[in-house]
Design a protein around this motif. Structure first.
Motif, short mmCIF file in Angstrom:
data_model
loop_
_atom_site.label_atom_id
_atom_site.label_comp_id
_atom_site.label_asym_id
_atom_site.label_seq_id
_atom_site.Cartn_x
_atom_site.Cartn_y
_atom_site.Cartn_z
N ALA A 284 -6.55 11.60 4.38
CA ALA A 284 -7.63 10.59 3.81
C ALA A 284 -8.84 10.98 4.69
O ALA A 284 -10.07 10.43 4.06
CB ALA A 284 -6.90 9.10 4.08
N ASP A 369 -9.55 4.46 4.08
CA ASP A 369 -9.38 4.46 2.76
C ASP A 369 -10.66 3.60 1.99
O ASP A 369 -10.52 3.39 0.81
CB ASP A 369 -8.06 3.94 2.20
CG ASP A 369 -7.68 2.77 2.76
OD1 ASP A 369 -8.46 2.03 3.25
OD2 ASP A 369 -6.45 2.71 3.05
N HIS A 486 -3.72 3.92 -1.93
CA HIS A 486 -2.98 4.69 -1.20
C HIS A 486 -1.44 3.98 -1.42
O HIS A 486 -1.48 2.89 -1.19
CB HIS A 486 -3.47 5.17 -0.03
CG HIS A 486 -3.50 4.06 0.83
ND1 HIS A 486 -2.56 3.46 1.76
CD2 HIS A 486 -4.64 3.11 1.17
CE1 HIS A 486 -2.88 2.35 2.52
NE2 HIS A 486 -4.25 2.10 1.98
#
Length: 542
Positions: A284, A369, A486
């Motif tokens: 990520a 994220d 996610h």
């Protein structure tokens, strides 16, 4: 002796006769006093079966006259008070307009002088006349309707409640609660003290007293706002022992646009310190740095990056990613802080804020994220001001791409997923983790609460600190800020409250209502498709 006896007998006879006459006279006077009146007053209204004298009705008329004189005096006093308040408001408006014309800084609302009526009351009535209050407006389709929201004494029922709000809520926000209380009280004032032109009849209570309504007699109400005219309220009241409802319509017209201030903001030298707490999740971080390179290094160029990494596993990978970006883009404005301890987001942001040693700076608390645009960075600069404002943007959270794009062979690239659609994501109005604030304000308020452990909660505590302080909190959706999907894992070590929050967040992040419904009824849908296929094959074979 006989002579004397006769005389005594005669006296006794006359005495008895006198007593009889006296009794007759008393009886006659009594009957005369109790006899019905015949002077014409018997035709006046009174209690059925009874008649009253002239003095009674004169007293009654005098009492009624005094009552109405008192009522008229009260109304005159209220009218005089309202006229005085209206005059004061008109003078204030005139003063502000003159001050504006004399030389207020910047430009005001053009056309204000021509559009503002000379009399404030005339303007307020014109707003009501323009609004859809008494006469319906012609609309091109159902999409042009301005819906109402309904409310009772305790709850507000919202039509446009969004995904994360409940269809009913208690008016906990102070401005909304105060607004509804004020409206109900105004409706009671209209009912209990009606004007002559009100279309309602005076009613008396069971004992003949005046009927007074109170807030417990409020049944329901509706309100809606036309943004350029005002807010309309429809109120309904009812006594428990009566069948009729009392209906009151109120309207709160908006006043003319008024300038508060005009200023110029220079953000050309405003540096943003983006602070990212991180533990593992190196893949990520690779995606985050790709967005960081495109937006911050190549476009904005006024950014410092602070990464606070927890643990040893993956630390070398993070260092190599940062060094790679440095060599490729000649970017050196970053700081890597290593903490050999368990991940704690609040702790990481606290450390990242204190790691800056160059004085005042604007900080953007960010997660790995998060995808942001250059426009968002400017919004961050414009909506935060040291000692005055902090910025809490509402992030658009994307759903699981495997569900959103299930009809495709593979989800599209991340850049193509960044769209604001109902089935692609939602406004995360319950999240307060992404925020822009100046370092001095963050330190003054005491930073994050270090007693909060594990997932969630620390950002809400900080948000509440600012709400309880003197700084203005700017809370609004921002189109240039996305939370990428996610998979979430809710650890067993979390407290019951944290675990519940984690599960709710996990459910919210997965898919839209319709897509979740398709997943829930997947077996039923597949059964239906098999039956349809069998029926089609049978008809073809026949």
């Amino acid at each position: 002796m006989p002579r004397r006896g006769s005389i005594l007998q005669t006296r006794t006879h006359w005495l008895l006769l006198g007593l009889a006459l006296l009794c007759s006279l008393v009886l006659f006077l009594y009957l005369l006093e109790c006899a019905p009146q015949t002077d014409g007053n018997a035709s006046l209204p009174g209690v059925i079966g009874e008649n009253y004298g002239k003095e009674y009705y004169q007293a009654l008329l005098q009492e009624q006259e005094e009552h109405y004189q008192t009522r008229a005096t009260s109304l005159k006093r209220q009218i005089a008070q309202l006229k005085q308040e209206l005059q004061e408001m008109s003078e204030k408006m005139r003063s502000l307009q003159e001050r504006k014309n004399v030389g207020a800084n910047g430009i005001g609302y053009q056309g204000h002088k021509e559009q503002a009526p000379s009399d404030l009351l005339e303007f307020l009535h014109s707003q009501i006349d323009k609004a859809e209050v008494s006469i319906g407006a012609k609309l091109p389709s159902e999409y042009g309707v301005i819906p109402f929201e309904s409310f009772t004494l305790m709850k507000v029922y919202q039509l446009e409640m969004g995904l994360t709000r409940h269809p009913e809520e208690k008016p906990v926000r102070k401005d909304k609660r105060d607004e509804l209380v004020e409206v109900i009280e105004a409706g009671l004032e209209v009912i209990n003290n009606p004007d002559e032109d009100d279309e309602q009849e005076d009613e008396d209570g069971p004992l003949g007293e005046k009927l007074i309504f109170n807030e417990n007699d409020f049944i329901e109400g509706y309100y809606r706002t036309e943004r350029d005219k005002g807010t309309q309220y429809e109120l309904f009241f009812k006594k428990a022992d009566l069948m009729e409802y009392r209906h009151v319509t109120l309207f709160r017209p908006f006043g003319p646009l008024m300038k508060v201030k005009s200023e110029m903001i220079d953000i050309t030298r405003s540096i943003i310190n983006i602070i990212v707490p991180l533990a593992e999740r190196t893949e990520a971080f690779v995606q985050f740095m790709q967005n960081f390179r495109d937006v911050c290094i190549h476009q904005d160029k006024r950014i410092h990056l602070t990464v606070v990494y927890f643990g040893k596993e993956g630390l070398s990978k993070v260092k190599s990613i940062l060094e790679s970006v440095t060599s490729e883009s000649n970017f050196h404005n970053y700081t890597l802080v290593s903490l050999n301890e368990e991940f704690n987001r609040g702790r990481g942001l606290n450390v990242g804020a204190r790691a800056w040693d160059k004085g005042e700076v604007l900080m953007f608390f960010c997660d790995v994220d998060i995808y942001f645009s250059a426009e968002f960075l400017n919004s961050c600069r414009l909506n935060a001001e040291p000692g005055k404002k902090v910025f809490y943007p509402v992030v658009f959270s994307l759903y699981n791409p495997a569900i959103v794009y299930a009809n495709q062979n593979a989800p599209p690239p991340v850049e193509q997923q960044l769209v604001h659609k109902k089935d692609s994501g939602f406004w995360r109005d319950f999240g307060f983790g992404m925020t822009c604030q100046y370092r001095s304000d963050f330190l003054t308020i005491g930073g994050f609460d270090m007693e909060v452990k594990g997932w969630g909660g620390e950002d809400v505590h900080l948000y509440r600190k600012y709400l309880h302080g003197d700084l203005m909190v700017i809370r609004t959706p921002v189109p240039g800020l996305f939370h990428l999907w996610h998979e979430k894992h809710c650890a067993d070590e979390l407290t019951p409250e944290q675990y519940r929050m984690c599960i709710q967040s996990k459910a919210m992040n997965e898919a839209s209502h319709s897509h979740m419904g398709m997943l829930v009824f997947r077996e039923e849908i597949e059964t239906h498709l098999r039956k349809q296929a069998y029926r089609t094959n049978s008809e073809a074979a026949g």
